[in-house]
Design a protein around this motif. Sequence first.
Motif, short mmCIF file in Angstrom:
data_model
loop_
_atom_site.label_atom_id
_atom_site.label_comp_id
_atom_site.label_asym_id
_atom_site.label_seq_id
_atom_site.Cartn_x
_atom_site.Cartn_y
_atom_site.Cartn_z
N ALA A 115 0.82 -1.21 0.00
CA ALA A 115 0.00 0.00 0.00
C ALA A 115 0.86 1.26 0.00
O ALA A 115 0.49 2.28 -0.60
CB ALA A 115 -0.93 -0.01 1.21
N LEU A 116 2.00 1.21 0.67
CA LEU A 116 2.90 2.37 0.70
C LEU A 116 3.44 2.66 -0.70
O LEU A 116 3.46 3.82 -1.15
CB LEU A 116 4.06 2.10 1.67
CG LEU A 116 5.09 3.21 1.81
CD1 LEU A 116 4.47 4.46 2.41
CD2 LEU A 116 6.26 2.73 2.67
N GLU A 119 0.54 3.93 -2.93
CA GLU A 119 0.17 5.31 -2.63
C GLU A 119 1.13 6.29 -3.30
O GLU A 119 0.72 7.33 -3.81
CB GLU A 119 0.16 5.53 -1.12
CG GLU A 119 -0.36 6.89 -0.67
CD GLU A 119 -1.85 7.06 -0.90
OE1 GLU A 119 -2.33 8.21 -0.77
OE2 GLU A 119 -2.55 6.07 -1.21
N TYR A 120 2.41 5.95 -3.30
CA TYR A 120 3.40 6.80 -3.98
C TYR A 120 3.11 6.87 -5.48
O TYR A 120 3.15 7.94 -6.09
CB TYR A 120 4.81 6.27 -3.72
CG TYR A 120 5.86 6.91 -4.58
CD1 TYR A 120 6.33 8.19 -4.30
CD2 TYR A 120 6.37 6.26 -5.70
CE1 TYR A 120 7.28 8.80 -5.10
CE2 TYR A 120 7.33 6.86 -6.50
CZ TYR A 120 7.78 8.13 -6.20
OH TYR A 120 8.72 8.72 -7.00
N LYS A 122 0.32 6.52 -7.00
CA LYS A 122 -0.95 7.19 -7.28
C LYS A 122 -0.90 8.69 -7.01
O LYS A 122 -1.62 9.46 -7.65
CB LYS A 122 -2.07 6.53 -6.46
CG LYS A 122 -2.40 5.13 -6.90
CD LYS A 122 -3.21 4.37 -5.85
CE LYS A 122 -4.54 5.02 -5.56
NZ LYS A 122 -5.33 4.19 -4.61
N THR A 123 -0.09 9.11 -6.02
CA THR A 123 -0.19 10.49 -5.55
C THR A 123 1.06 11.33 -5.76
O THR A 123 1.06 12.52 -5.44
CB THR A 123 -0.55 10.53 -4.06
OG1 THR A 123 0.51 9.91 -3.31
CG2 THR A 123 -1.85 9.80 -3.79
N PHE A 127 2.82 13.21 -2.63
CA PHE A 127 3.04 12.21 -1.58
C PHE A 127 4.05 12.73 -0.56
O PHE A 127 5.11 13.25 -0.92
CB PHE A 127 3.57 10.92 -2.23
CG PHE A 127 3.81 9.80 -1.27
CD1 PHE A 127 2.76 8.99 -0.85
CD2 PHE A 127 5.08 9.54 -0.78
CE1 PHE A 127 2.99 7.94 0.02
CE2 PHE A 127 5.31 8.49 0.10
CZ PHE A 127 4.26 7.69 0.50
N LEU A 214 -3.18 4.40 5.77
CA LEU A 214 -1.86 4.02 5.29
C LEU A 214 -0.95 3.64 6.45
O LEU A 214 -0.15 2.71 6.35
CB LEU A 214 -1.25 5.17 4.48
CG LEU A 214 0.09 4.90 3.78
CD1 LEU A 214 -0.06 3.78 2.76
CD2 LEU A 214 0.60 6.17 3.12
#
Length: 278
Positions: A115-116, A119-120, A122-123, A127, A214
């Motif tokens: 997930a970490l 997330e990077y 995606k954002t 981030f 997260l």
Amino acid sequence: DRLYHLAANHTHWDRQPERIATATVDGTRAVLGAAAKRRLAKIVVTSSWVTRGIHTEPVDETSEFNLRDTAPHIAAKLAAERAALKAADAGLPVVVVLPSFVVGPGDWKPTPSGALILEYLKTSPTFHFPVTTGGLSVADVDDIAAGHVAAMERGTVGERYLLGGENLNYESLFDTLSEVTGLPPPGRRLTPSALELRAVLMELRARWLGTVPLFTRSLARDLGHAQLYVNSAKAESELGYAHRPARTALARAARWYLDKGYVPERAARRIRLEPQLA
């Protein structure tokens, strides 16, 4: 006549924290109880590097757990590991393996480590993460799987084996991700207090929306700025364990998330994976 027990509630947050322990701890005891009624040649139980605590040097199998009032999933992993070693003392042919920060193909949930990374992807570039201190031992899932097989074939009953990867501080981790994806590294660098505040807000949002944060306040406090490094020398010498570079592991994880549609199209268009690593 052989058993791999990897099952656990692999999440660091739940509205009902006891559900984490029920799956991870009671589940392990139930499986080992059933295994005791069979004539099994070997049992490999999956624990976690985090049961060795947080230390200034890379942890090894002799490191002592030293966290207090820690996150439910950490406490659950520790209790499950102790149950497995107790079963070994009672005569079950149990070997325990302790993977580090695992990334790579097939992480459909995704796990907290995946997930970490996701997330990077995606954002970025908005981030934020505490890249000024701390770090992780980044291991590829296929190397961890091979370590399990090696533990089954060559592991000593009653022993623990840490299965780590390349030890990278957070700055190097995200610099590597930036290089293999073509995305910018994290922008604003969070202080310990800012990270905890962000975690509190994430937990409140999770309670409201029913999502998984997260990271949590306890994780931000215990792990967010710590060097979570692993020494795999015992597994390397006794099992023949080996791991690939973190750069390759991270690229394989990113490619899988892209191929499986985990990254929104707008964000995916910005990613340029290095061809030789993709």
